[in-house]
Design a protein around this motif. Structure first.
Motif, short mmCIF file in Angstrom:
data_model
loop_
_atom_site.label_atom_id
_atom_site.label_comp_id
_atom_site.label_asym_id
_atom_site.label_seq_id
_atom_site.Cartn_x
_atom_site.Cartn_y
_atom_site.Cartn_z
N THR A 167 0.70 -1.17 0.07
CA THR A 167 0.02 -0.01 -0.20
C THR A 167 0.75 1.34 -0.04
OG1 THR A 167 -1.72 -1.13 1.10
CG2 THR A 167 -1.78 1.12 1.28
N GLY A 168 2.05 1.06 0.48
CA GLY A 168 2.90 2.29 0.57
C GLY A 168 4.37 2.06 0.76
N TYR A 169 5.14 2.86 0.31
CA TYR A 169 6.54 2.78 0.28
C TYR A 169 7.53 3.99 0.45
CZ TYR A 169 10.81 0.82 -2.38
OH TYR A 169 12.04 0.46 -2.57
N LEU A 170 8.13 3.69 1.69
CA LEU A 170 8.97 4.85 2.21
C LEU A 170 10.55 4.34 2.30
CD1 LEU A 170 7.54 6.42 5.46
CD2 LEU A 170 7.40 7.27 3.21
N VAL A 171 11.40 5.30 1.89
CA VAL A 171 12.76 4.94 1.97
C VAL A 171 13.03 5.34 3.65
CG1 VAL A 171 13.38 5.55 -0.20
CG2 VAL A 171 13.29 7.34 1.27
N LYS A 172 14.25 4.54 3.82
CA LYS A 172 14.65 4.46 5.26
C LYS A 172 15.16 5.90 5.87
CE LYS A 172 15.42 -0.35 6.04
NZ LYS A 172 16.49 -1.43 6.13
N SER A 173 15.25 6.72 4.75
CA SER A 173 15.86 8.27 5.32
C SER A 173 14.61 9.00 5.83
CB SER A 173 16.66 8.82 3.96
OG SER A 173 15.62 8.85 2.99
N ALA A 174 13.35 8.51 5.73
CA ALA A 174 12.26 9.09 6.44
C ALA A 174 12.38 9.58 7.76
CB ALA A 174 11.06 8.58 5.97
N ARG A 175 11.79 10.64 8.02
CA ARG A 175 11.88 10.90 9.54
C ARG A 175 10.69 10.28 10.20
NH1 ARG A 175 11.92 16.15 6.82
NH2 ARG A 175 9.84 16.31 7.15
N LEU A 176 10.89 10.31 11.55
CA LEU A 176 9.94 9.32 12.45
C LEU A 176 8.57 10.10 12.32
CD1 LEU A 176 9.21 7.38 14.37
CD2 LEU A 176 9.87 9.01 16.19
N SER A 177 8.57 11.27 12.12
CA SER A 177 7.18 12.01 11.81
C SER A 177 6.54 11.41 10.62
CB SER A 177 7.08 13.45 11.97
OG SER A 177 7.92 13.80 11.00
N GLU A 178 7.29 11.32 9.72
CA GLU A 178 6.63 10.80 8.24
C GLU A 178 6.52 9.37 8.29
OE1 GLU A 178 9.43 13.43 5.20
OE2 GLU A 178 10.34 11.77 5.88
N LEU A 179 7.05 8.60 9.18
CA LEU A 179 6.85 7.29 9.18
C LEU A 179 5.45 7.01 10.06
CD1 LEU A 179 7.56 4.10 9.15
CD2 LEU A 179 8.89 4.39 11.12
N LEU A 180 5.46 7.83 11.15
CA LEU A 180 4.21 7.70 11.99
C LEU A 180 2.81 8.03 11.20
CD1 LEU A 180 5.24 9.35 15.20
CD2 LEU A 180 4.51 7.03 14.92
#
Length: 228
Positions: free
Chosen positions: A105-118
């Motif tokens: 459903t989604g795709y984030l790279v690991k450089s994302a900030r914690l707020s973005e991950l939440l």
């Protein structure tokens, strides 16, 4: 914020790097999310998922025993309601497309900030697609390119998508196009001057007509048809 934590999705975190995996689990738990378990490879992920029934699974694509895309497919075969959020060091086109085709459903790279991950976890739990900035356009562009190559009679013109979804109403098709751009239900409602409930009803009708099961599948269908 308290309303969100009361309804926090149950999570499973899958990554073969223990320090990173445990750190993410700790950060998400401290933020009020329900971390039901962690796993270091694909086989363990399937066992833990069967035992804990997570609502959202965070998956690294590069696992020691199985390709991430295969893990995604097997998790969804276990429970089609699971939402998959890929967390990867890679932003390569093929990795992103493999993950989305498998059912993420989604795709984030690991450089994302914690707020973005939440924010991503909560959005994915609702069935809303989430991408690291720049990747949504990559996915949409690639699906459009493939659709143009594989459906030559459509010619890439305005008439192309119409034969693919003849059973949808004008409003359903309009909403489907907006879903393909990654808009949430409230944003679509605002754009079309409708209530979010009306948008949800149209989406549900579309799912039934296309014999799909969730919004993630609907997004992939829209992208594959070049509906933007």
């Amino acid at each position: 914020m308290s309303g969100e934590t009361e309804r926090a999705p149950r999570l499973l975190i899958v990554d073969d790097h223990p320090i990173w995996r445990d750190g993410v689990a700790r950060d998400l738990a401290e933020a009020g999310l329900d971390v039901a378990g962690t796993a270091g490879d694909g086989a363990q992920a399937l066992r833990v998922a069967a035992a804990t029934r997570p609502q959202v699974v965070l998956v690294d694509l590069h696992l020691p025993d199985l390709p991430g895309a295969e893990v995604i497919r097997r998790l969804l075969a276990l429970d089609a309601s699971i939402r998959i959020l890929v967390l990867s060091a890679s932003g390569e086109r093929q990795d992103v497309l493999d993950a989305m085709t498998a059912g993420a459903t989604g795709y984030l790279v690991k450089s994302a900030r914690l707020s973005e991950l939440l924010a991503a976890v909560r959005s994915v739990a609702r069935g809303d697609p989430v991408f690291t900035p720049g990747l949504a356009g990559l996915v949409l562009g690639e699906y459009r390119r493939l659709a143009a190559g594989e459906n030559a009679p459509a010619g890439g013109g305005p008439a192309g998508p119409a034969p693919a979804v003849p059973e949808l109403t004008t409003r359903e098709t309009e909403i489907l196009k907006l879903i393909a751009t990654g808009l949430t239900y409230p944003k679509i409602a605002e754009r079309l001057v409708l209530s979010p409930r009306t948008v949800q009803n149209h989406v549900q009708n579309t799912l039934v007509k296309l014999q799909l099961h969730n919004k993630a599948q609907l997004v992939r269908y829209a992208l594959e048809q070049g509906l933007d």
